[in-house]
Design an enzyme around this catalytic site. Structure first.
Site, PDB file in Angstrom:
ATOM      1  N   SER A 106       0.944  -1.066   0.059  1.00  0.00           N
ATOM      2  CA  SER A 106      -0.129   0.047   0.011  1.00  0.00           C
ATOM      3  C   SER A 106       0.928   1.228  -0.148  1.00  0.00           C
ATOM      4  CB  SER A 106      -0.831   0.080   1.295  1.00  0.00           C
ATOM      5  OG  SER A 106      -1.455   1.175   1.276  1.00  0.00           O
ATOM      6  N   TYR A 130      -2.242   5.516  -4.652  1.00  0.00           N
ATOM      7  CA  TYR A 130      -3.106   6.554  -4.293  1.00  0.00           C
ATOM      8  C   TYR A 130      -2.561   7.826  -5.046  1.00  0.00           C
ATOM      9  CZ  TYR A 130      -5.958   4.477  -0.667  1.00  0.00           C
ATOM     10  OH  TYR A 130      -6.805   3.654   0.063  1.00  0.00           O
ATOM     11  N   THR A 156      -6.036   2.623  -6.988  1.00  0.00           N
ATOM     12  CA  THR A 156      -7.228   2.566  -6.400  1.00  0.00           C
ATOM     13  C   THR A 156      -8.032   3.932  -6.769  1.00  0.00           C
ATOM     14  OG1 THR A 156      -6.134   1.645  -4.272  1.00  0.00           O
ATOM     15  CG2 THR A 156      -8.575   3.213  -4.083  1.00  0.00           C
ATOM     16  N   LYS A 226      -8.312  -0.795  -9.102  1.00  0.00           N
ATOM     17  CA  LYS A 226      -8.969  -1.309  -7.950  1.00  0.00           C
ATOM     18  C   LYS A 226     -10.142  -0.454  -7.835  1.00  0.00           C
ATOM     19  CE  LYS A 226      -8.057  -2.737  -3.232  1.00  0.00           C
ATOM     20  NZ  LYS A 226      -8.927  -1.538  -2.550  1.00  0.00           N
ATOM     21  N   HIS A 250     -13.735  -1.531  -1.515  1.00  0.00           N
ATOM     22  CA  HIS A 250     -12.887  -1.012  -0.491  1.00  0.00           C
ATOM     23  C   HIS A 250     -13.254  -1.454   1.002  1.00  0.00           C
ATOM     24  CE1 HIS A 250      -9.668   2.257  -0.484  1.00  0.00           C
ATOM     25  NE2 HIS A 250      -9.822   1.816   1.092  1.00  0.00           N
TER      26      HIS A 250
END
Length: 355
Positions: A106, A130, A156, A226, A250
């Site tokens: 992440s 992100y 994402t 995603k 999520h």
């Protein structure tokens, strides 16, 4: 007492983690309807097993983006693993490498990407991205992970703003002072740090489909989106040249009231067919859940919260145990439905009237 299923690890983590940490990991948005429906949806699907199939040998291996993995369960991107175990994402990477599966690291990792790579140099790693309003930080991250040998970028797309997770407000959740979003240190001023370690509303809300081309200009790596939940967006994803889709809500942490991931999977798979690989996260707790997802079109599933529960139990060893349980349950589910290889899993295994 030995832990024999994923829910045992959940119970252990709930008992032993600090309340604010448990609540952060467990939180859903608003009333948590979608979070809970992610689990209930699997229970609504019934299997149609085939008999007398000679299942003396059952092979759980599969491929994702051309790379072979030991079984179709990877580790979804979740933040702040050091809240669950001191060595955090380094232990996660080691467990994934030991179990021969994929770990999606992440943006919100509490370990440097370099530390994750050195902990498990042979592991299959993708990077979850992100995009922040300060886009130069995202650009640098993408170039950095490509140089480090990550094999895909997972963008994402469902967080233009962070969903409302009530328990985080009630607990006044804050990342402890000794932890940080390590890979974005120095990008934002410390005084701007919010409960999740970065400035509030720092995500890029103007993100659009044209930004897929911008991201493509930064990297040669495959791009996976995603957070796709509809056939319309799945078709747009194909049109914009991505290599994969993760069907995801999520973990029910963003918009409450959307479809469970497994319920959204069918229309997305029908829309894209085999033009791109389709994966899923959300609600996977048993080997039969994995089988059902593959029967409905997922190439692989990814687990989020369960990975954190495994870490909370015994770090790398605990997560490895949890993954081994899922692998063993999946192999058993394959055998009991008459599947000798992953390629034999298909829609014929589920009762269509219940979909």
């Amino acid at each position: 007492m030995s832990l024999v299923c994923v829910s045992d690890f959940e119970a252990y983590a709930k008992k032993h983690l600090p309340k604010a940490t448990w609540d952060y990991f467990a939180a859903g948005a608003d009333d948590s309807v979608t979070r809970d429906d992610n689990l209930r949806a699997y229970k609504r699907i019934r299997l149609r097993p085939r008999m007398l199939r000679d299942v003396s040998v059952v092979d759980t291996k599969t491929t994702i983006l051309g790379t072979e993995i030991g079984f179709p369960v990877g580790i979804a991107p979740t933040g702040f693993h050091r809240l669950a175990w001191p060595s955090g994402e380094q232990s996660t990477a080691k467990a994934a490498e030991a179990m021969d599966t994929c770990y999606i690291a992440s943006t919100y990792s509490t370990c440097l990407m370099e530390e994750i790579v050195s902990a498990a140099p042979e592991g299959l790693r993708w990077f979850q991205l992100y995009i922040h309003q300060q886009r130069s930080a995202s650009e640098q991250l993408v170039r950095r992970v490509e140089a480090l040998g990550f094999r895909a970028v997972v963008l994402t797309v469902d967080v233009p703003y962070t969903g409302k997770r009530r328990d985080d407000f009630r607990n006044n959740f804050q990342l402890p002072p000794h932890m940080s979003v390590k890979n974005l240190e120095g990008v934002f001023e410390d005084r701007d740090r919010s409960e999740y370690g970065l400035p509030a509303n720092s995500m890029e809300p103007r993100l659009g489909w044209e930004d897929i081309h911008w991201l493509r200009s930064l990297t040669h790596l495959p791009i996976i989106l995603k957070g796709i939940l509809t056939k319309e967006d799945a078709e747009l994803a194909v049109r914009h040249g991505v290599q994969g889709i993760i069907v995801s809500n999520h973990g029910g942490r963003q918009l409450d009231g959307v479809l469970a991931s497994i319920d959204a999977l069918v229309e997305i798979k029908e829309a894209v067919q085999d033009k791109v690989e389709v994966y899923l996260d959300g609600g996977v707790r048993t080997g039969t859940d994995v089988l059902k997802a593959l029967a409905l079109g997922a190439k692989c599933v990814f687990i989020g919260r369960p990975a954190l529960w495994g870490l909370a139990y015994k770090g790398e060893e605990g997560l490895q145990e949890l993954l081994q349980i899922l692998k063993d349950e999946f192999r058993l589910a394959m055998a009991l439905t008459g599947c000798r290889s992953v390629s034999e899993i298909g829609r014929h295994l589920v009762q269509s009237s219940r979909l």
